[in-house]
Motif scaffolding. Structure first.
Motif, short mmCIF file in Angstrom:
data_model
loop_
_atom_site.label_atom_id
_atom_site.label_comp_id
_atom_site.label_asym_id
_atom_site.label_seq_id
_atom_site.Cartn_x
_atom_site.Cartn_y
_atom_site.Cartn_z
N THR A 139 65.02 15.21 31.04
CA THR A 139 66.39 15.16 29.96
C THR A 139 67.13 16.44 29.65
O THR A 139 66.10 17.38 29.19
N ASN A 175 69.94 16.65 28.22
CA ASN A 175 71.03 16.38 26.96
C ASN A 175 71.44 17.56 26.04
O ASN A 175 70.13 18.49 25.75
N GLY A 228 71.76 15.40 32.35
CA GLY A 228 72.23 15.25 31.70
C GLY A 228 73.13 16.13 30.80
O GLY A 228 73.48 16.30 29.92
#
Length: 85
Positions: free
Chosen positions: A4, A6, A31
């Motif tokens: 991930t 993000n 992300g």
């Protein structure tokens, strides 16, 4: 593995095809906010539309521009005298 990214930002050069394109897509899917650059801007716009994540296509500067005068300095140091291009 599931990564991930993000709240991360990535810059991918040469993103109009090949490994650069695949990398940009993978980062966006994970992300990251991805800025992409390449000479073929039409392909970058298509890449941005194709991606499932956030991709920003940037327009490159002219490869013939020399805002810092590097070519002149390189030539002057190589020849021993200053000769502008």
């Amino acid at each position: 593995m599931n990564y991930t990214l993000n709240d991360r930002v990535a810059l991918v050069t040469g993103a109009s095809s090949g490994i650069g394109q695949a990398t940009a897509l993978a980062l966006a899917e994970a992300g990251a906010k991805v800025a992409v650059a390449a000479r073929r801007t039409d392909r970058l716009e298509a890449l941005a539309e194709q991606a499932s994540g956030e991709i920003l296509a940037s327009r490159p500067t002219s490869p013939t521009s020399d805002p810092c005068g590097r070519r002149s300095r390189i030539r002057s140091s190589a020849s021993g005298s200053w000769t502008p291009w």
